[in-house]
Design a protein around this motif. Structure first.
Motif, PDB file in Angstrom:
ATOM      1  N   GLY A  85       0.774  -1.227   0.000  1.00 45.59           N
ATOM      2  CA  GLY A  85       0.000   0.000   0.000  1.00 45.59           C
ATOM      3  C   GLY A  85       0.804   1.275   0.000  1.00 45.59           C
ATOM      4  O   GLY A  85       0.241   2.365   0.135  1.00 45.59           O
ATOM      5  N   LYS A  86       2.116   1.147  -0.164  1.00 44.86           N
ATOM      6  CA  LYS A  86       2.954   2.337  -0.121  1.00 44.86           C
ATOM      7  C   LYS A  86       3.654   2.577  -1.457  1.00 44.86           C
ATOM      8  O   LYS A  86       3.610   1.754  -2.354  1.00 44.86           O
ATOM      9  N   ARG A  87       4.294   3.712  -1.549  1.00 44.43           N
ATOM     10  CA  ARG A  87       4.993   4.057  -2.782  1.00 44.43           C
ATOM     11  C   ARG A  87       6.263   3.232  -2.927  1.00 44.43           C
ATOM     12  O   ARG A  87       6.857   2.818  -1.946  1.00 44.43           O
ATOM     13  N   PRO A  88       6.706   3.021  -4.142  1.00 40.39           N
ATOM     14  CA  PRO A  88       8.010   2.382  -4.350  1.00 40.39           C
ATOM     15  C   PRO A  88       9.117   3.314  -3.869  1.00 40.39           C
ATOM     16  O   PRO A  88       9.080   4.520  -4.119  1.00 40.39           O
ATOM     17  N   GLN A  89      10.083   2.748  -3.181  1.00 48.45           N
ATOM     18  CA  GLN A  89      11.210   3.506  -2.674  1.00 48.45           C
ATOM     19  C   GLN A  89      12.470   3.048  -3.389  1.00 48.45           C
ATOM     20  O   GLN A  89      12.765   1.850  -3.407  1.00 48.45           O
ATOM     21  N   LEU A  90      13.192   3.989  -3.955  1.00 45.00           N
ATOM     22  CA  LEU A  90      14.446   3.659  -4.629  1.00 45.00           C
ATOM     23  C   LEU A  90      15.460   3.173  -3.598  1.00 45.00           C
ATOM     24  O   LEU A  90      15.711   3.843  -2.599  1.00 45.00           O
ATOM     25  N   ILE A  91      16.044   2.000  -3.830  1.00 46.29           N
ATOM     26  CA  ILE A  91      17.047   1.486  -2.897  1.00 46.29           C
ATOM     27  C   ILE A  91      18.442   1.514  -3.488  1.00 46.29           C
ATOM     28  O   ILE A  91      19.430   1.659  -2.757  1.00 46.29           O
ATOM     29  N   ILE A  92      18.560   1.381  -4.776  1.00 41.47           N
ATOM     30  CA  ILE A  92      19.852   1.450  -5.427  1.00 41.47           C
ATOM     31  C   ILE A  92      19.614   1.535  -6.929  1.00 41.47           C
ATOM     32  O   ILE A  92      18.570   1.082  -7.428  1.00 41.47           O
ATOM     33  N   ASP A  93      20.533   2.141  -7.641  1.00 43.42           N
ATOM     34  CA  ASP A  93      20.430   2.194  -9.093  1.00 43.42           C
ATOM     35  C   ASP A  93      21.824   2.077  -9.703  1.00 43.42           C
ATOM     36  O   ASP A  93      22.826   2.263  -9.024  1.00 43.42           O
ATOM     37  N   ILE A  94      21.844   1.741 -10.971  1.00 45.56           N
ATOM     38  CA  ILE A  94      23.117   1.584 -11.658  1.00 45.56           C
ATOM     39  C   ILE A  94      22.966   2.063 -13.090  1.00 45.56           C
ATOM     40  O   ILE A  94      21.892   1.916 -13.693  1.00 45.56           O
ATOM     41  N   ARG A  95      24.020   2.645 -13.616  1.00 43.94           N
ATOM     42  CA  ARG A  95      24.002   3.117 -14.991  1.00 43.94           C
ATOM     43  C   ARG A  95      24.890   2.222 -15.837  1.00 43.94           C
ATOM     44  O   ARG A  95      25.753   1.516 -15.320  1.00 43.94           O
ATOM     45  N   SER A  96      24.703   2.311 -17.130  1.00 42.58           N
ATOM     46  CA  SER A  96      25.320   1.324 -18.014  1.00 42.58           C
ATOM     47  C   SER A  96      26.833   1.459 -18.104  1.00 42.58           C
ATOM     48  O   SER A  96      27.496   0.568 -18.634  1.00 42.58           O
ATOM     49  N   ASN A  97      27.392   2.526 -17.603  1.00 44.01           N
ATOM     50  CA  ASN A  97      28.847   2.672 -17.653  1.00 44.01           C
ATOM     51  C   ASN A  97      29.533   2.066 -16.423  1.00 44.01           C
ATOM     52  O   ASN A  97      30.738   2.203 -16.251  1.00 44.01           O
ATOM     53  N   VAL A  98      28.722   1.412 -15.581  1.00 45.54           N
ATOM     54  CA  VAL A  98      29.239   0.795 -14.367  1.00 45.54           C
ATOM     55  C   VAL A  98      28.792  -0.658 -14.319  1.00 45.54           C
ATOM     56  O   VAL A  98      27.675  -0.976 -14.697  1.00 45.54           O
ATOM     57  N   GLY A  99      29.672  -1.549 -13.857  1.00 50.15           N
ATOM     58  CA  GLY A  99      29.323  -2.960 -13.802  1.00 50.15           C
ATOM     59  C   GLY A  99      28.764  -3.408 -12.464  1.00 50.15           C
ATOM     60  O   GLY A  99      28.039  -4.399 -12.397  1.00 50.15           O
ATOM     61  N   GLU A 100      29.127  -2.669 -11.421  1.00 49.91           N
ATOM     62  CA  GLU A 100      28.676  -3.080 -10.100  1.00 49.91           C
ATOM     63  C   GLU A 100      28.621  -1.861  -9.188  1.00 49.91           C
ATOM     64  O   GLU A 100      29.410  -0.919  -9.324  1.00 49.91           O
ATOM     65  N   LYS A 101      27.666  -1.894  -8.289  1.00 47.96           N
ATOM     66  CA  LYS A 101      27.533  -0.804  -7.315  1.00 47.96           C
ATOM     67  C   LYS A 101      27.076  -1.393  -6.003  1.00 47.96           C
ATOM     68  O   LYS A 101      26.238  -2.298  -5.978  1.00 47.96           O
ATOM     69  N   ASP A 134      25.974  -0.598  -1.784  1.00 48.76           N
ATOM     70  CA  ASP A 134      25.593   0.350  -0.743  1.00 48.76           C
ATOM     71  C   ASP A 134      25.248  -0.468   0.489  1.00 48.76           C
ATOM     72  O   ASP A 134      24.150  -0.998   0.627  1.00 48.76           O
ATOM     73  N   GLN A 135      26.213  -0.607   1.376  1.00 52.43           N
ATOM     74  CA  GLN A 135      26.069  -1.378   2.609  1.00 52.43           C
ATOM     75  C   GLN A 135      25.667  -2.819   2.278  1.00 52.43           C
ATOM     76  O   GLN A 135      26.454  -3.540   1.672  1.00 52.43           O
ATOM     77  N   ARG A 136      24.494  -3.257   2.667  1.00 51.65           N
ATOM     78  CA  ARG A 136      24.114  -4.659   2.449  1.00 51.65           C
ATOM     79  C   ARG A 136      23.525  -4.913   1.063  1.00 51.65           C
ATOM     80  O   ARG A 136      23.181  -6.050   0.729  1.00 51.65           O
ATOM     81  N   ILE A 137      23.403  -3.882   0.277  1.00 50.80           N
ATOM     82  CA  ILE A 137      22.754  -4.009  -1.033  1.00 50.80           C
ATOM     83  C   ILE A 137      23.766  -3.781  -2.140  1.00 50.80           C
ATOM     84  O   ILE A 137      24.581  -2.854  -2.056  1.00 50.80           O
ATOM     85  N   ALA A 138      23.720  -4.607  -3.146  1.00 51.62           N
ATOM     86  CA  ALA A 138      24.586  -4.438  -4.301  1.00 51.62           C
ATOM     87  C   ALA A 138      23.802  -4.762  -5.563  1.00 51.62           C
ATOM     88  O   ALA A 138      22.836  -5.544  -5.540  1.00 51.62           O
ATOM     89  N   VAL A 139      24.199  -4.147  -6.647  1.00 53.74           N
ATOM     90  CA  VAL A 139      23.596  -4.433  -7.949  1.00 53.74           C
ATOM     91  C   VAL A 139      24.716  -4.674  -8.952  1.00 53.74           C
ATOM     92  O   VAL A 139      25.751  -3.997  -8.908  1.00 53.74           O
ATOM     93  N   THR A 140      24.527  -5.661  -9.802  1.00 56.04           N
ATOM     94  CA  THR A 140      25.483  -5.945 -10.859  1.00 56.04           C
ATOM     95  C   THR A 140      24.790  -5.823 -12.203  1.00 56.04           C
ATOM     96  O   THR A 140      23.585  -6.089 -12.313  1.00 56.04           O
ATOM     97  N   LEU A 141      25.536  -5.439 -13.202  1.00 55.59           N
ATOM     98  CA  LEU A 141      24.983  -5.239 -14.539  1.00 55.59           C
ATOM     99  C   LEU A 141      25.880  -5.897 -15.568  1.00 55.59           C
ATOM    100  O   LEU A 141      27.097  -5.691 -15.564  1.00 55.59           O
ATOM    101  N   ASN A 142      25.281  -6.693 -16.420  1.00 56.98           N
ATOM    102  CA  ASN A 142      25.992  -7.299 -17.536  1.00 56.98           C
ATOM    103  C   ASN A 142      25.333  -6.787 -18.814  1.00 56.98           C
ATOM    104  O   ASN A 142      24.291  -7.285 -19.234  1.00 56.98           O
ATOM    105  N   LYS A 143      25.944  -5.794 -19.425  1.00 52.46           N
ATOM    106  CA  LYS A 143      25.350  -5.180 -20.611  1.00 52.46           C
ATOM    107  C   LYS A 143      25.300  -6.130 -21.793  1.00 52.46           C
ATOM    108  O   LYS A 143      24.362  -6.107 -22.589  1.00 52.46           O
TER     109      LYS A 143
END
Lengths: 118, 112
Positions: free
Chosen positions: B41-57, B59-68
């Motif tokens: 019932g609540k709004r989506p909250q951004l937790i992490i984001d990544i752009r295509s010029n980066v492979g991994e990001k 933030d504490q316990r959260i990480a995102v990986t990108l394979n273009k």
């Protein structure tokens, strides 16, 4: 941080009536705002892109005459659900971020509006 | 247009374990990939984001990986806690378009 305010948070209306939902950017100017709809346990589906000073761009399958969008200022976009029917009952969420060269800013969402049509 | 697929639809993990959610996208022009957490019932909250010029990001316990090349990106949550329980959405967009295409969502449940 950037704040997007959406009002009302919930509304109940009778079938056939119209409902207006407001989306305001409180501390930034938003040349573009987006309207999403989310049915229970489903994802957010983009309905339309609201552009300040011009006509909104609607996604395929979204009736522009039923979902009227007005973006009259850089801080306010409104979505009016006209002649609402029970199948329009859903969670409507707006989002915005600063326009121009600020595309690196993330998208910020309003709190959403729970619409129930009886 | 863009199509984003997300897996799994539901995920249960024990508190302290790691959770991984995976998404694929179809449009090679997409270059911005945020992850949102949404409580009921609540709004989506951004937790992490990544752009295509980066492979991994991270933030504490959260990480995102990108394979273009493969057009997929993943969310990793380590040392999960009960308050991590929520629905998580991945999304993709092109800078010029700005609007997001969302994945179908993953209901994460962290069991105490």
């Amino acid at each position: 941080g950037a704040v997007v305010s959406q009002h009302p948070s919930w509304v109940i209306c009778k079938s056939g009536t119209s409902v207006k939902i407001e989306c305001r950017s409180l501390d930034f100017q938003a040349t573009t705002m987006f309207w999403y709809r989310q049915f229970p346990k489903q994802s957010l589906m983009l309905m339309a892109t609201s552009n300040e000073g011009s006509k909104a761009t609607y996604e395929q399958g979204v009736e522009k005459d039923k979902f009227l969008i007005n973006h009259a200022s850089l801080t306010l976009s409104t979505l009016t659900v006209t002649s609402a029917h029970p199948e329009d009952s859903s969670f409507y969420i707006c989002s915005a971020h600063p326009g121009g060269g600020s595309y690196n800013s993330p998208l910020h969402f309003g709190n959403g509006t729970r619409l129930t049509v009886t | 247009g863009e199509n984003v697929e997300q897996h799994p639809s539901t995920l249960s993990v024990q508190e302290g374990d790691s959770a991984v959610i995976k998404c694929t996208y179809s449009d090679s022009a997409s270059n911005y990939f945020p992850w949102y957490k949404q409580e009921l019932g609540k709004r989506p909250q951004l937790i992490i984001d990544i752009r295509s010029n980066v492979g991994e990001k991270k933030d504490q316990r959260i990480a995102v990986t990108l394979n273009k090349t493969a057009k997929h990106f993943s969310l990793h949550i380590t040392e999960t806690q009960p308050e991590d329980s929520a629905v998580y959405f991945c999304a993709a967009s092109k800078a010029s378009a700005r609007q997001l295409t969302f994945g179908s969502g993953t209901q994460l449940t962290v069991l105490p």
